[in-house]
Design an enzyme around this catalytic site. Structure first.
Site, short mmCIF file in Angstrom:
data_model
loop_
_atom_site.label_atom_id
_atom_site.label_comp_id
_atom_site.label_asym_id
_atom_site.label_seq_id
_atom_site.Cartn_x
_atom_site.Cartn_y
_atom_site.Cartn_z
N PRO A 137 -21.15 -23.50 48.44
CA PRO A 137 -20.88 -24.22 49.70
C PRO A 137 -19.42 -24.64 49.81
O PRO A 137 -18.77 -24.90 48.80
CB PRO A 137 -21.78 -25.46 49.61
CG PRO A 137 -22.10 -25.62 48.16
CD PRO A 137 -22.02 -24.26 47.53
N ASP A 138 -18.90 -24.68 51.05
CA ASP A 138 -17.53 -25.19 51.24
C ASP A 138 -17.61 -26.70 51.49
O ASP A 138 -18.67 -27.32 51.28
CB ASP A 138 -16.82 -24.43 52.39
CG ASP A 138 -17.53 -24.55 53.72
OD1 ASP A 138 -18.48 -25.36 53.82
OD2 ASP A 138 -17.14 -23.86 54.67
N PHE A 139 -16.50 -27.31 51.88
CA PHE A 139 -16.49 -28.76 52.13
C PHE A 139 -16.87 -29.08 53.57
O PHE A 139 -17.76 -29.86 53.83
CB PHE A 139 -15.08 -29.32 51.89
CG PHE A 139 -14.81 -29.72 50.46
CD1 PHE A 139 -15.76 -29.54 49.48
CD2 PHE A 139 -13.59 -30.28 50.11
CE1 PHE A 139 -15.50 -29.90 48.16
CE2 PHE A 139 -13.32 -30.64 48.80
CZ PHE A 139 -14.26 -30.46 47.83
N ARG A 140 -16.10 -28.45 54.50
CA ARG A 140 -16.16 -28.91 55.89
C ARG A 140 -16.82 -27.92 56.85
O ARG A 140 -16.81 -28.14 58.06
CB ARG A 140 -14.74 -29.23 56.39
CG ARG A 140 -14.08 -30.33 55.57
CD ARG A 140 -12.62 -30.54 55.94
NE ARG A 140 -12.00 -31.46 55.00
CZ ARG A 140 -11.50 -31.11 53.81
NH1 ARG A 140 -11.53 -29.85 53.41
NH2 ARG A 140 -10.96 -32.02 53.02
N ASN A 166 -9.27 -22.45 45.95
CA ASN A 166 -10.60 -22.42 45.34
C ASN A 166 -10.52 -22.61 43.82
O ASN A 166 -9.52 -22.29 43.18
CB ASN A 166 -11.31 -21.11 45.68
CG ASN A 166 -11.60 -21.02 47.16
OD1 ASN A 166 -11.51 -22.03 47.86
ND2 ASN A 166 -11.94 -19.85 47.64
N ASP A 188 -13.18 -21.53 41.85
CA ASP A 188 -14.38 -20.83 41.38
C ASP A 188 -14.08 -19.55 40.59
O ASP A 188 -15.00 -18.84 40.19
CB ASP A 188 -15.30 -20.50 42.56
CG ASP A 188 -14.58 -19.74 43.68
OD1 ASP A 188 -13.61 -19.00 43.38
OD2 ASP A 188 -14.98 -19.87 44.85
N HIS A 215 -5.06 -25.64 43.13
CA HIS A 215 -5.87 -26.82 42.79
C HIS A 215 -6.49 -26.71 41.40
O HIS A 215 -7.42 -27.44 41.08
CB HIS A 215 -6.97 -27.04 43.85
CG HIS A 215 -6.41 -27.43 45.20
ND1 HIS A 215 -7.13 -27.39 46.36
CD2 HIS A 215 -5.18 -27.87 45.56
CE1 HIS A 215 -6.39 -27.78 47.38
NE2 HIS A 215 -5.19 -28.07 46.92
P1 CNA Z 1 -12.97 -26.46 53.81
O1 CNA Z 1 -12.27 -27.65 54.33
O2 CNA Z 1 -14.40 -26.62 53.43
O3 CNA Z 1 -12.83 -25.31 54.93
C1 CNA Z 1 -13.54 -24.10 54.86
C2 CNA Z 1 -13.48 -23.47 56.24
O4 CNA Z 1 -14.07 -22.17 56.17
C3 CNA Z 1 -14.25 -24.25 57.30
O5 CNA Z 1 -13.44 -24.49 58.44
C4 CNA Z 1 -15.43 -23.33 57.65
O6 CNA Z 1 -15.85 -23.47 58.99
C5 CNA Z 1 -14.84 -21.96 57.34
N1 CNA Z 1 -15.85 -20.93 57.06
C6 CNA Z 1 -16.93 -21.01 56.24
N2 CNA Z 1 -17.62 -19.85 56.24
C7 CNA Z 1 -16.96 -19.01 57.10
C8 CNA Z 1 -17.18 -17.66 57.54
N3 CNA Z 1 -18.20 -16.94 57.09
N4 CNA Z 1 -16.30 -17.11 58.44
C9 CNA Z 1 -15.24 -17.83 58.90
N5 CNA Z 1 -14.99 -19.11 58.51
C10 CNA Z 1 -15.84 -19.69 57.62
O7 CNA Z 1 -12.23 -25.82 52.55
P2 CNA Z 1 -10.67 -25.75 52.22
O8 CNA Z 1 -10.54 -24.71 51.18
O9 CNA Z 1 -9.85 -25.67 53.45
O10 CNA Z 1 -10.43 -27.20 51.59
C11 CNA Z 1 -9.76 -27.36 50.46
C12 CNA Z 1 -10.60 -27.93 49.30
C13 CNA Z 1 -12.01 -27.40 49.21
C14 CNA Z 1 -9.96 -27.46 48.04
O11 CNA Z 1 -9.51 -28.58 47.33
C15 CNA Z 1 -11.04 -26.72 47.23
O12 CNA Z 1 -10.88 -26.95 45.86
C16 CNA Z 1 -12.31 -27.26 47.72
N6 CNA Z 1 -13.51 -26.42 47.52
C17 CNA Z 1 -13.47 -25.27 46.79
C18 CNA Z 1 -14.62 -24.50 46.65
C19 CNA Z 1 -14.57 -23.21 45.86
O13 CNA Z 1 -13.79 -23.09 44.93
N7 CNA Z 1 -15.41 -22.22 46.21
C20 CNA Z 1 -15.82 -24.91 47.26
C21 CNA Z 1 -15.82 -26.11 47.99
C22 CNA Z 1 -14.67 -26.86 48.11
#
Ligand code: CNA
Length: 245
Positions: free
Chosen positions: A29-32, A98, A100, A115
């Protein structure tokens, strides 16, 4: 997409900045985003360094199914296409927010993790380093990882809110962004700084910004091209470059 392909082929130094959105296709899962962890619990609290010192069990209980299982996750089409584009000499580097490790797992070589990552974990008292596997085993057993030498609290080498970023990584990211004549942001809400500032280093040097994200970002007005669907964007690139040698 033709316009993007043209920009990519013309580019001499293309840099991608990836965010959590790209790994949603791998089940992380992402954050936002629409199913982001912010909708379930307060991610700012989990990754707050003061809160970590005060209540480490909060971080470890929430990260168990989110960070300490990334070894079970696989790269998706986005990670693989980026790795292929690097091999073809069309992408110079991937700057990632990321944590991961999936870009490296897909074969990308020039990855700048601004990060950090949980690959290494450090005792906050004596500095002893522990591997991901060592710590993941403890966390999965609902224990708090403690140093086997001094009993100190162990923390992953991920940058928490309230901590300084790794200076070497951020300087490298700034350099790469400054060189970039094409800067492509994928799957990031572009609200976390200084990551969200990196595109401006490219724009300032006449680089072109492209954003692929399904929600608006504060930098949309600076983008020459804007796409919404990450899956479709990378499927197109995959089919276009599949047979390119
Ligand atoms: P965020 O703020 O969660 O943004 C992610 C964005 O991606 C959002 O605007 C979503 O709407 C968009 N999104 C998701 N799926 C799709 C898709 N299929 N097509 C198009 N757009 C999509 O995450 P950021 O990376 O901007 O924020 C930074 C933080 C989140 C960092 O400090 C990370 O370490 C942290 N994070 C990392 C992970 C990971 O490593 N996988 C997971 C969750 C959070």
């Amino acid at each position: 997409m033709d316009r993007f392909i043209r920009l990519l082929k013309e580019s001499k130094h293309c840099v991608f900045l990836s965010g959590a959105g790209i790994s949603t296709l791998s089940g992380i899962p992402d954050f936002r985003g629409n199913n982001g962890i912010y909708r379930k619990f307060d991610a700012d609290k989990i990754f707050d360094i003061d809160h970590f010192h005060a209540e480490p069990e909060y971080f470890y209980s929430h990260s168990k199914d989110f960070i300490y299982n990334v070894d079970e996750r696989n790269p998706n089409i986005i990670h693989y296409v980026l790795s292929r584009l690097e091999q073809l000499g069309l992408v110079r580097s991937v700057i990632t927010q990321n944590i991961d490790l999936l870009h490296q797992k897909a074969g990308s070589r020039n990855v700048i993790e601004i990060h950090g990552s949980p690959k290494e974990n450090t005792c906050l008292s004596c500095g002893k380093i522990f591997s991901y596997d060592h710590v993941a085993k403890i966390v999965r057993e609902d224990q708090i990882p403690k140093c086997d030498e001094c009993g100190g609290l162990v923390k992953p080498n991920i940058t928490f809110f309230g901590e300084m970023l790794d200076q070497k990584a951020i300087m490298k990211a700034v350099d790469e962004s400054s060189y970039a004549d094409l800067f492509v942001v994928i799957g990031s809400s572009l609200v976390v700084h200084p990551a969200a500032t990196l595109p401006f280093y490219s724009i300032r040097n006449k680089g072109k910004l492209v954003i692929v994200n399904n929600m608006p970002t504060p930098l949309d007005e600076h983008a020459v091209l804007r796409y919404k669907d990450l899956g479709m964007f990378f499927e197109y690139l995959d089919s276009y470059f599949r047979d390119t040698k």
